[in-house]
Design a protein around this motif. Structure first.
Motif, PDB file in Angstrom:
ATOM      1  N   VAL A 131       0.836  -1.205   0.000  1.00  0.00           N
ATOM      2  CA  VAL A 131       0.000   0.000   0.000  1.00  0.00           C
ATOM      3  C   VAL A 131       0.871   1.255   0.000  1.00  0.00           C
ATOM      4  O   VAL A 131       0.597   2.216  -0.734  1.00  0.00           O
ATOM      5  CB  VAL A 131      -0.964  -0.008   1.205  1.00  0.00           C
ATOM      6  CG1 VAL A 131      -1.638   1.361   1.368  1.00  0.00           C
ATOM      7  CG2 VAL A 131      -2.019  -1.093   1.028  1.00  0.00           C
ATOM      8  N   ARG A 132       1.923   1.256   0.790  1.00  0.00           N
ATOM      9  CA  ARG A 132       2.829   2.414   0.803  1.00  0.00           C
ATOM     10  C   ARG A 132       3.467   2.625  -0.573  1.00  0.00           C
ATOM     11  O   ARG A 132       3.612   3.763  -1.043  1.00  0.00           O
ATOM     12  CB  ARG A 132       3.897   2.229   1.874  1.00  0.00           C
ATOM     13  CG  ARG A 132       3.395   2.438   3.298  1.00  0.00           C
ATOM     14  CD  ARG A 132       4.536   2.484   4.285  1.00  0.00           C
ATOM     15  NE  ARG A 132       4.086   2.904   5.606  1.00  0.00           N
ATOM     16  CZ  ARG A 132       3.702   2.067   6.566  1.00  0.00           C
ATOM     17  NH1 ARG A 132       3.722   0.749   6.336  1.00  0.00           N
ATOM     18  NH2 ARG A 132       3.300   2.526   7.741  1.00  0.00           N
ATOM     19  N   GLU A 133       3.848   1.540  -1.211  1.00  0.00           N
ATOM     20  CA  GLU A 133       4.429   1.635  -2.555  1.00  0.00           C
ATOM     21  C   GLU A 133       3.428   2.221  -3.543  1.00  0.00           C
ATOM     22  O   GLU A 133       3.776   3.052  -4.395  1.00  0.00           O
ATOM     23  CB  GLU A 133       4.866   0.247  -3.016  1.00  0.00           C
ATOM     24  CG  GLU A 133       5.469   0.206  -4.406  1.00  0.00           C
ATOM     25  CD  GLU A 133       5.810  -1.211  -4.840  1.00  0.00           C
ATOM     26  OE1 GLU A 133       5.919  -1.430  -6.065  1.00  0.00           O
ATOM     27  OE2 GLU A 133       5.944  -2.098  -3.971  1.00  0.00           O
ATOM     28  N   LEU A 134       2.165   1.825  -3.408  1.00  0.00           N
ATOM     29  CA  LEU A 134       1.129   2.322  -4.301  1.00  0.00           C
ATOM     30  C   LEU A 134       0.839   3.796  -4.041  1.00  0.00           C
ATOM     31  O   LEU A 134       0.597   4.572  -4.981  1.00  0.00           O
ATOM     32  CB  LEU A 134      -0.137   1.480  -4.138  1.00  0.00           C
ATOM     33  CG  LEU A 134      -1.209   1.616  -5.212  1.00  0.00           C
ATOM     34  CD1 LEU A 134      -0.633   1.374  -6.599  1.00  0.00           C
ATOM     35  CD2 LEU A 134      -2.345   0.634  -4.943  1.00  0.00           C
ATOM     36  N   LEU A 135       0.881   4.206  -2.771  1.00  0.00           N
ATOM     37  CA  LEU A 135       0.692   5.620  -2.448  1.00  0.00           C
ATOM     38  C   LEU A 135       1.773   6.468  -3.111  1.00  0.00           C
ATOM     39  O   LEU A 135       1.496   7.545  -3.649  1.00  0.00           O
ATOM     40  CB  LEU A 135       0.706   5.831  -0.936  1.00  0.00           C
ATOM     41  CG  LEU A 135      -0.478   5.272  -0.151  1.00  0.00           C
ATOM     42  CD1 LEU A 135      -0.302   5.535   1.339  1.00  0.00           C
ATOM     43  CD2 LEU A 135      -1.794   5.859  -0.636  1.00  0.00           C
ATOM     44  N   GLU A 136       2.980   5.985  -3.091  1.00  0.00           N
ATOM     45  CA  GLU A 136       4.060   6.706  -3.750  1.00  0.00           C
ATOM     46  C   GLU A 136       3.845   6.750  -5.254  1.00  0.00           C
ATOM     47  O   GLU A 136       4.127   7.762  -5.907  1.00  0.00           O
ATOM     48  CB  GLU A 136       5.400   6.048  -3.425  1.00  0.00           C
ATOM     49  CG  GLU A 136       6.601   6.834  -3.909  1.00  0.00           C
ATOM     50  CD  GLU A 136       7.905   6.268  -3.403  1.00  0.00           C
ATOM     51  OE1 GLU A 136       8.928   6.978  -3.489  1.00  0.00           O
ATOM     52  OE2 GLU A 136       7.916   5.115  -2.920  1.00  0.00           O
ATOM     53  N   THR A 137       3.320   5.675  -5.821  1.00  0.00           N
ATOM     54  CA  THR A 137       3.057   5.616  -7.259  1.00  0.00           C
ATOM     55  C   THR A 137       2.077   6.695  -7.693  1.00  0.00           C
ATOM     56  O   THR A 137       2.220   7.278  -8.777  1.00  0.00           O
ATOM     57  CB  THR A 137       2.502   4.226  -7.645  1.00  0.00           C
ATOM     58  OG1 THR A 137       3.486   3.226  -7.352  1.00  0.00           O
ATOM     59  CG2 THR A 137       2.136   4.160  -9.125  1.00  0.00           C
ATOM     60  N   VAL A 138       1.082   6.980  -6.855  1.00  0.00           N
ATOM     61  CA  VAL A 138       0.066   7.973  -7.229  1.00  0.00           C
ATOM     62  C   VAL A 138       0.422   9.383  -6.751  1.00  0.00           C
ATOM     63  O   VAL A 138      -0.409  10.291  -6.833  1.00  0.00           O
ATOM     64  CB  VAL A 138      -1.338   7.573  -6.707  1.00  0.00           C
ATOM     65  CG1 VAL A 138      -1.768   6.241  -7.294  1.00  0.00           C
ATOM     66  CG2 VAL A 138      -1.383   7.558  -5.184  1.00  0.00           C
ATOM     67  N   GLY A 139       1.636   9.557  -6.244  1.00  0.00           N
ATOM     68  CA  GLY A 139       2.083  10.900  -5.900  1.00  0.00           C
ATOM     69  C   GLY A 139       1.824  11.340  -4.480  1.00  0.00           C
ATOM     70  O   GLY A 139       1.829  12.546  -4.192  1.00  0.00           O
ATOM     71  N   LEU A 140       1.600  10.388  -3.564  1.00  0.00           N
ATOM     72  CA  LEU A 140       1.398  10.712  -2.154  1.00  0.00           C
ATOM     73  C   LEU A 140       2.619  10.291  -1.338  1.00  0.00           C
ATOM     74  O   LEU A 140       3.412   9.457  -1.770  1.00  0.00           O
ATOM     75  CB  LEU A 140       0.140  10.005  -1.627  1.00  0.00           C
ATOM     76  CG  LEU A 140      -1.187  10.444  -2.250  1.00  0.00           C
ATOM     77  CD1 LEU A 140      -2.315   9.542  -1.783  1.00  0.00           C
ATOM     78  CD2 LEU A 140      -1.491  11.900  -1.907  1.00  0.00           C
ATOM     79  N   ASP A 141       2.745  10.866  -0.143  1.00  0.00           N
ATOM     80  CA  ASP A 141       3.852  10.513   0.745  1.00  0.00           C
ATOM     81  C   ASP A 141       3.523   9.184   1.426  1.00  0.00           C
ATOM     82  O   ASP A 141       2.548   9.105   2.192  1.00  0.00           O
ATOM     83  CB  ASP A 141       4.036  11.617   1.795  1.00  0.00           C
ATOM     84  CG  ASP A 141       5.276  11.420   2.640  1.00  0.00           C
ATOM     85  OD1 ASP A 141       5.533  10.281   3.066  1.00  0.00           O
ATOM     86  OD2 ASP A 141       5.990  12.410   2.882  1.00  0.00           O
ATOM     87  N   PRO A 142       4.307   8.137   1.185  1.00  0.00           N
ATOM     88  CA  PRO A 142       3.975   6.815   1.727  1.00  0.00           C
ATOM     89  C   PRO A 142       4.060   6.734   3.242  1.00  0.00           C
ATOM     90  O   PRO A 142       3.505   5.804   3.845  1.00  0.00           O
ATOM     91  CB  PRO A 142       5.012   5.901   1.070  1.00  0.00           C
ATOM     92  CG  PRO A 142       6.154   6.789   0.713  1.00  0.00           C
ATOM     93  CD  PRO A 142       5.538   8.116   0.384  1.00  0.00           C
TER      94      PRO A 142
END
Length: 339
Positions: A131-142
Motif C-alpha cells: 500500500v505504501r508503494e502504491l501511495l508513492e506511485t500515485v504521488g502521495l507521501d507513503p
C-alpha cells in the motif's frame, strides 16, 4: 486486431414510473436506451453529453452497480448476463467524481487503500508495504499520508487516494466518472497526467465519463456523444471533436470557449429549451425539437426527422455501430455520409 476487452450490446436501463395509490407502473424513464460499443485493451473511450443524458447510469450498469433492463455486457469474452462475480470486481474498478463522499472518514488512508485486499484476502504478508508503494506511485507521501484521514487531505490528494484504492487489485479496466470535475483547475492537470502515466505503465483501459471537452481531449482515444439515453456519434477523438458530424455534437462543441487571435462573431449554437423528458422522448430523432439543422431543411425532409428514428450508421457506406476502427458512426438522417 485483438478481441475487445469490453463489449456492450444494445444495453438498456429503464426505471419504472409509478403513480396512484397502488403505485402502478405507468411508464419508464429511459436513462440508457439501446447503447452499443466496444473497448479494447489499453484504449480510452470517453462518453460525453449534457447532464442527465445517461452517462453515469451507463457506466454503473456496465460495471454491475445497476441491473440492465435489456441488452448484454461481455467482459473479456464472458457474458455478465448472470451477474458479476468476485473475479470481475477485481478486474474492473471505478474512480468516482467526489473522492470525499466515497472515502470513509473514520478510516486512515492506509486502511482505505488496503480494504479491497482484505475483502479479496490478498497480500496479507506484505500488505502495508504494498500500500505504501502504491501511495508513492500515485504521488502521495507513503509515510505521512499512510496514517492520515481523508479530512486532512486536499481534494487532489483525496482523488489520488481514490485512484490508489482502484489500482490496489491490479485491474484491467477503470471506469472514470467525472474524475476531475470536483477539483480546482490547478489540480486537474496533475491528476490527468497521473492517469496517462498509469495507463502507459500498466496497460490500463479507461471508460471515461465527462462533460468537459478539454478533459476528453487530453485523455481519450475515441469519443461517444450521448443524448437522451442514446449515442448520436461515435468515432476517433480528432474526427469527432475537430469535425463534428451530428448537429448535437456541433452544438456541444460550440459552447466550449476558444482562445482567438482576433475577435470573432459569436459562433455558439444555442439549443432551445431543455432536453426532453426521458420518460417521454420525442418520436423520430430525439434531438429534432432542438436541432438547428432541421430548421434549414425543407418540409418533407424535416418531416422525416419527426417520423423516423435514425440509427448509428458509418459515414460513407454504413457499418457496425460497435466498430472501433477509423470509421465514424452518426445517428442523423442527413449527416451519414462524408461531406
Amino acid at each position: 486486431m485483438s478481441d475487445p476487452l469490453l463489449s456492450v450490446r444494445e444495453l438498456k436501463r429503464h426505471y419504472p414510473v409509478r403513480s396512484g395509490i397502488l403505485k402502478r407502473k405507468t411508464g419508464a424513464v429511459r436513462a440508457v436506451d439501446g447503447v452499443s460499443f466496444e473497448l479494447r485493451q489499453g484504449e480510452t473511450l470517453a462518453i460525453v453529453g449534457e447532464s442527465g443524458c445517461g452517462k453515469s447510469t451507463l457506466a454503473e450498469t456496465v460495471i454491475g452497480l445497476d441491473e440492465p433492463t435489456a441488452g448484454e455486457v461481455v467482459f473479456d469474452g464472458a457474458s455478465l448476463a448472470g451477474g458479476v462475480d468476485k473475479s470481475f470486481r477485481r478486474r474492473v474498478q471505478m474512480v468516482f467524481q467526489d473522492p470525499f463522499s466515497t472515502l470513509n472518514e473514520r478510516m486512515t488512508v492506509g486502511r482505505l487503500v488496503a480494504e479491497p485486499l482484505v475483502i479479496h484476502d490478498e497480500r496479507e504478508d506484505d500488505r502495508a508495504a504494498y500500500v505504501r508503494e502504491l501511495l508513492e506511485t500515485v504521488g502521495l507521501d507513503p509515510v505521512r499520508h499512510y496514517d492520515a484521514f481523508p479530512h486532512e487531505l486536499s481534494g487532489g490528494q483525496r482523488q489520488r487516494v481514490g485512484i490508489a484504492r482502484a489500482l490496489v487489485l491490479d485491474p484491467d479496466l477503470l471506469v472514470l466518472d467525472e474524475p476531475v470535475s470536483a477539483l480546482d483547475v490547478s489540480v486537474r492537470a496533475g491528476i490527468l497526467e497521473l492517469l496517462r502515466e498509469l495507463q502507459a505503465e500498466r496497460g490500463l483501459t479507461y471508460l471515461l465519463i465527462s462533460h468537459d471537452v478539454s478533459v476528453v481531449r487530453q485523455v481519450a482515444d475515441r469519443v461517444a456523444v450521448m443524448y437522451l439515453g442514446e449515442f448520436v456519434e461515435l468515432g476517433e477523438l480528432a474526427g469527432v471533436l475537430d469535425d463534428p458530424a451530428h448537429p448535437y455534437t456541433e452544438a456541444l462543441l460550440s459552447s466550449v470557449p476558444r482562445v482567438r487571435a482576433e475577435p470573432a462573431p459569436d459562433e455558439r449554437i444555442r439549443l432551445p429549451g431543455s432536453p426532453p423528458d426521458p420518460a417521454d422522448p420525442p418520436d423520430g430523432c430525439r434531438f429534432h425539437p432542438r436541432c438547428h439543422l432541421r430548421e434549414r431543411l425543407d418540409d418533407d425532409a424535416a418531416a422525416r426527422c419527426v417520423a423516423d428514428e435514425p440509427t448509428l450508421t458509418e459515414r460513407g457506406d454504413g457499418g457496425d455501430p460497435r466498430q472501433s476502427g477509423d470509421g465514424r458512426t452518426v445517428a442523423c438522417h442527413f449527416r451519414p455520409a462524408d461531406e
